[in-house]
Design an enzyme around this catalytic site. Structure first.
Site, short mmCIF file in Angstrom:
data_model
loop_
_atom_site.label_atom_id
_atom_site.label_comp_id
_atom_site.label_asym_id
_atom_site.label_seq_id
_atom_site.Cartn_x
_atom_site.Cartn_y
_atom_site.Cartn_z
N SER A 153 -23.22 48.33 72.96
CA SER A 153 -22.40 48.81 71.85
C SER A 153 -23.26 48.88 70.61
CB SER A 153 -21.24 47.83 71.60
OG SER A 153 -20.57 48.15 70.39
N TYR A 166 -17.61 39.39 70.92
CA TYR A 166 -18.00 40.75 71.33
C TYR A 166 -19.43 41.06 70.87
CZ TYR A 166 -17.62 45.78 72.20
OH TYR A 166 -17.82 47.06 72.66
P1 NAI Z 1 -11.31 50.59 77.94
O1 NAI Z 1 -10.63 49.31 77.59
O2 NAI Z 1 -10.63 51.85 77.59
O3 NAI Z 1 -11.69 50.58 79.48
C1 NAI Z 1 -12.33 49.48 80.03
C2 NAI Z 1 -12.07 49.44 81.52
O4 NAI Z 1 -12.65 48.22 81.99
C3 NAI Z 1 -10.59 49.42 81.88
O5 NAI Z 1 -10.36 50.30 82.96
C4 NAI Z 1 -10.34 47.98 82.27
O6 NAI Z 1 -9.32 47.82 83.26
C5 NAI Z 1 -11.69 47.56 82.79
N1 NAI Z 1 -11.89 46.11 82.75
C6 NAI Z 1 -11.49 45.24 81.82
N2 NAI Z 1 -11.81 44.00 82.17
C7 NAI Z 1 -12.44 44.09 83.38
C8 NAI Z 1 -12.99 43.16 84.26
N3 NAI Z 1 -12.93 41.84 84.02
N4 NAI Z 1 -13.58 43.60 85.41
C9 NAI Z 1 -13.60 44.92 85.68
N5 NAI Z 1 -13.06 45.86 84.89
C10 NAI Z 1 -12.49 45.45 83.75
O7 NAI Z 1 -12.75 50.49 77.22
P2 NAI Z 1 -13.81 51.63 76.80
O8 NAI Z 1 -13.61 51.95 75.38
O9 NAI Z 1 -13.83 52.70 77.82
O10 NAI Z 1 -15.15 50.76 76.88
C11 NAI Z 1 -16.01 50.76 78.00
C12 NAI Z 1 -17.27 50.02 77.62
O11 NAI Z 1 -17.88 50.63 76.50
C13 NAI Z 1 -17.03 48.56 77.23
O12 NAI Z 1 -18.08 47.76 77.70
C14 NAI Z 1 -17.02 48.61 75.73
O13 NAI Z 1 -17.40 47.39 75.14
C15 NAI Z 1 -18.09 49.68 75.48
N6 NAI Z 1 -18.01 50.30 74.18
C16 NAI Z 1 -16.90 51.01 73.82
C17 NAI Z 1 -16.85 51.62 72.58
C18 NAI Z 1 -15.69 52.42 72.13
O14 NAI Z 1 -15.63 52.77 70.95
N7 NAI Z 1 -14.75 52.76 72.97
C19 NAI Z 1 -17.96 51.49 71.62
C20 NAI Z 1 -19.08 50.72 72.12
C21 NAI Z 1 -19.08 50.16 73.35
#
Ligand code: NAI
Length: 261
Positions: A153, A166
């Protein structure tokens, strides 16, 4: 993996197998679809079995070979069996994308509990490490190299008030990436990170909808905040493919300029 990239064909993932965590929605889903579009077979996993089954259907509808499975990356004992499963289903893994991630529920460093802190570290840092280990061991045994991509991130590069776990987890993931890159380079296992900025996903919807928070993020992001996850696909395909055979230990920042100041 070839020795030297040549031309646009170096970006092809035809014949490669990728494993993506947290692929049921948001960034993980779009990266899985993007890797498939570049030619990869994709094993999608998520703690949520329903959403990840749907993503596997989407992959198959796009004519990709796909398999899906429930994997909670915080459950250490489930990681090795999931990696073995992916290889049984789709063949030897070439590409691992550690995408699953969570954040604080309360944004106050005085309020966060030890249990919350541990859970965030377990999902965002320990799980990815154990997946790197399980996939890395197999890549090392086979001797053909491979690519690991850790989704960090912009908040792994700079601090943010109210996000102690985080930011620590993502900063840790970035330095873990560098350490594994150094250790595994002799085996041609490349380990890189992508540091996304504010991307519009279910994870960030509340921030997009809150006018004050939205204004703060827009102000912090020179190219504008809350872009679509598709902004990250090029970076992931590049790092997964032979287009980046000489790139390891790198953090590819795709953040609209958030960290440029
Ligand atoms: P999201 O919350 O929309 O999706 C995350 C997915 O991971 C979901 O399908 C959820 O069920 C799954 N998940 C949660 N806990 C889990 C676990 N213990 N084991 C397996 N799966 C699990 O999140 P998003 O925004 O798509 O983020 C994805 C990655 O990108 C994360 O690592 C987040 O920190 C990173 N990120 C996101 C940003 C953003 O602005 N959306 C910015 C920077 C990094």
């Amino acid at each position: 993996m070839t020795e030297t990239p040549s031309g646009l064909s170096a970006f092809s993932l035809a014949g490669r197998t990728a494993l993506v965590t947290g692929a049921g929605q948001g960034i993980g889903r779009v990266l899985a679809l993007g890797l498939a579009q570049a030619g990869a077979r994709v094993a999608v996993t998520d703690v949520n079995g329903e959403t990840v089954a749907h993503v596997a259907d989407e992959l198959r509808a796009a004519k990709a070979e796909a398999a899906h499975r429930v994997l909670d990356v915080a459950r250490s004992e489930d990681i090795e069996p999931a990696v073995a499963w992916a290889e049984r289903e789709l063949g030897p893994i070439d590409v691992l994308v550690n995408n699953a991630g969570i954040r604080e529920r309360v944004f106050d460093s005085f309020a966060i509990t030890a249990a919350d802190f541990d859970q965030i570290l377990a999902v965002n840092l320990r799980g990815p490490f154990l997946l790197c280990q399980a996939v890395g061991r197999r890549l090392a045994e086979r001797g053909g190299g491979g690519s690991i991509i850790n989704i960090a991130s912009q908040l792994g590069l700079v601090g943010m008030a109210g996000r102690p776990a985080y930011t620590a987890s993502k900063g840790g993931l970035i330095n873990l990436t560098r350490t594994l890159a150094l250790e595994w380079a002799p085996r041609r296992i490349r380990v890189n990170a992508i540091a996304p900025g504010p991307i519009r996903t279910p994870h960030t919807q509340a921030r997009v909808s809150d006018p004050a928070t939205n204004a703060r993020y827009q102000d912090a992001t020179p190219l504008g905040a809350w872009k679509e996850p598709e902004e990250l696909v090029g970076a992931a395909v590049y790092l997964a493919s032979d287009a980046s055979t000489w790139v390891t230990g790198h953090v590819l920042v795709v953040d609209g300029g958030f960290t440029a100041r």
